[in-house]
Design an enzyme around this catalytic site. Sequence first.
Site, PDB file in Angstrom:
ATOM      1  N   ASP A 298       0.862  -1.175   0.000  1.00  0.00           N
ATOM      2  CA  ASP A 298       0.000   0.000   0.000  1.00  0.00           C
ATOM      3  C   ASP A 298       0.907   1.235   0.000  1.00  0.00           C
ATOM      4  O   ASP A 298       2.127   1.141   0.126  1.00  0.00           O
ATOM      5  CB  ASP A 298      -0.979  -0.017   1.181  1.00  0.00           C
ATOM      6  CG  ASP A 298      -2.211   0.841   0.881  1.00  0.00           C
ATOM      7  OD1 ASP A 298      -2.155   1.675  -0.048  1.00  0.00           O
ATOM      8  OD2 ASP A 298      -3.235   0.698   1.583  1.00  0.00           O
TER       9      ASP A 298
HETATM   10  C1  NOJ Z   1      -3.958   3.994  -0.010  1.00  0.00           C
HETATM   11  C2  NOJ Z   1      -5.138   3.077   0.073  1.00  0.00           C
HETATM   12  O1  NOJ Z   1      -5.135   2.377   1.294  1.00  0.00           O
HETATM   13  C3  NOJ Z   1      -5.197   2.091  -1.064  1.00  0.00           C
HETATM   14  O2  NOJ Z   1      -6.391   1.364  -0.956  1.00  0.00           O
HETATM   15  C4  NOJ Z   1      -5.083   2.805  -2.370  1.00  0.00           C
HETATM   16  O3  NOJ Z   1      -5.235   1.907  -3.437  1.00  0.00           O
HETATM   17  C5  NOJ Z   1      -3.750   3.505  -2.412  1.00  0.00           C
HETATM   18  N1  NOJ Z   1      -3.705   4.490  -1.350  1.00  0.00           N
HETATM   19  C6  NOJ Z   1      -3.464   4.179  -3.753  1.00  0.00           C
HETATM   20  O4  NOJ Z   1      -4.236   5.279  -3.896  1.00  0.00           O
END
Ligand code: NOJ
Length: 763
Positions: A298
Amino acid sequence: MRLLSLLIVPVLLFSCSPKDGDSSQSAADKGADYDAITQKVDSLLAIMTLEEKVGQMNQYNGFWNVTGPTPQDGDAADKYEHLRSGLVGSMLNVRGVENVRAVQKIAVEETRLGIPLIIGFDVIHGYETMSPIPLAESASWDMEAIKRSAEVAAAEAAAAGINWTFAPMVDISRDARWGRVMEGGGEDPYLGSMIAAARVKGFQGDDLSAVNTIAACAKHFAGYGFSESGKDYNTVDVGTSTLYNQIFPPFQASIDAGVRTFMNSFNELNGVPATGNAFLQRDILKGEWKFDGFVVSDWGSIAEMIPHGYAKDNREAAMHAANAGSDMDMESYAYVAELVSLVEDGKVKESLIDDAVGRILRVKYELGLFDDPYRYCDETREKEVIGNPAFQEDVLDMAKKSIVLLKNEGGILPLKPSGQRIAVIGQLAAENNSPLGSWRIASKDSTAVSLLDGLAAYPGNQITYAKGVDVTVGNTAFVFETEINETDNSDFSSAISAARGADVVIMALGEHGFQSGEGRSRAEIGLPGLQQELLEAVYAVNKNIVLVLHNGRPLTIPWAAENLPAIVEAWQLGSQSGNAIAQVLYGDYNPSGKLPMSFPRSVGQVPIYYNHKNTGRPVSPGENLVFWSHYNDESNDPLYAFGHGLSYSSFDYANLQVENNYASQGSIKVSVDVTNSSDVDGKEVVQLYIHDMHASVTRPVMELKGFDLSSIGAGETKTVEFELTDAELGFYNNDGVWIVEPGMFKLFVGTSSTETMSSQFEI
Ligand code: NOJ
């Protein structure tokens, strides 16, 4: 207790079609295309330098729409330089054919090997044309519609040059305080698994290289939905049984459905951050489940292992993540900076790098990017597909199916088509931005059909609108924090006068679309700001109120539930929101949605979920002494239970039959007659639950194990049938092994988790 059967790793058990056979991603049965790609991947790997391999594992944000905090040590100049040197394998948040072509051209034409980029984006519930938020879609219990919604999103995103979505979020959650419940499938692993599979199939289609499909990503592996106290990014502490039986199933179902990527998670699990967690990524995902796609971290979650207290610096964080099976680094700058020397120093084996890169290259081959790196970059298609008016029909259909009629007494709904004075009250009734919901990065602001616009299609009644109160202050675009209006009640009086003279009052209250989503946890989950006060002030002059709720999570609305005649759960329904709500209010569409998450009475009950354990001291009728599992100041029951949802039809259940063929055929057959006893055609989600009464690991009081979305004409009776096999009757024990134990089971069939007929059987 004797074990009837012991099945190891039944990845299929909670999938859409649990009887199809083992679909774990083992290389042996993948066929000629798979082998051909393996050969290409191996040949390419053989000529790559270590630096180029690490480059494939590096993902950069594209300088637009930053969705999280960026590390201090990276800037645009460095990123471009890295792109040119073959040190970037993927970018996110680059969108639009022109932009994607520009970065792809650098990767393909300026780097030594010309390996194309994979372009990721959060296509969560639509790209430009917005579907309802995922929690709302989940309330439809309609897998075909959910799949179609993902197909539309994929088609638009692919036309914008994107070939990979960070969706579906398949985190089970029982905590309405957590803002991201809007992005998931609710509290139940069985329903959540079906939804996960439908979304994966919708995004990916049958052919990943087709120009209208994109790779999906099951996220966040694992446990993110169990953040303590519902606070985003918080610590997770769950037991083995919950991990295997509640959290894992939708991820397994995603693999069964062919998902090509996973995203790990911000949270820790048993003290080890998910990103550096080898048990999750190596042992379970790539080991037992034989997942052959790749895992992306993430945003910044590799570097976040430092504040977690698990790594002392970026180098150690990179080492933990790579060794644990995190294949791609999203925006931590850790792999690109550290991995080469970690390999040279013997801290990370090059074979693990090869494994990670092989997975990433495989997905790029499957997407057809090596055949034509610009296959998602066609300006004509971009113009034709994105915002195609035909998609409005699809999202309208999905929006209508997502609405849940929570309460309807005294025949107030459906509305009469003419001759009525209707007061419409609430800022949200006029909103054309909020219904687009959270996670709508590529949608155009303020393009949803508002409730007022939707009601205008029914000119027979006289509508008076009064805002009443602002929910929040200044929400017009993608904002990170919403300021709730706690003070300004200057418009109360005009709302009260509008209500005073009306036959029916429609009050559109709830949360603004930006009050749920990532980073939007709330400690109080009632109607925000002054809305409850407004509601009671209006009620004082006119009790004929239809409350139309807009929200991204279950809300605590006990006063409304007790006092108002009608409540319609309208979530954030996307581009066609107002039309969908109006059609339901007027009865042109008969609602059939059912809650995928329990509504608490008060926030103190959270986490509240239907599939809880019985405890040693459950409520026993007539014995209301103090020493049993309860609150002194609140009921144990939810306000609205999982599976609840009304219709303009009424359905009667009768003749529950159980045919026990377990000993001879390994199955229990269940049937029930459902009669539409009204004069309106309708749809009903017939739900089946079981309770394994005594087991070596205690089982929930109820577990959903089947449902059927049936159209039943006025006056018609339909016999609905279910079959229960080991896939439904077993559970994971505390060694992570699927077992089916002999003994008595209760069976419940009905219209919700609380209104059922029951029977029992023994295996
Ligand atoms: C953080 C989020 O937790 C995740 O779900 C997302 O895909 C990413 N950012 C990218 O934006």
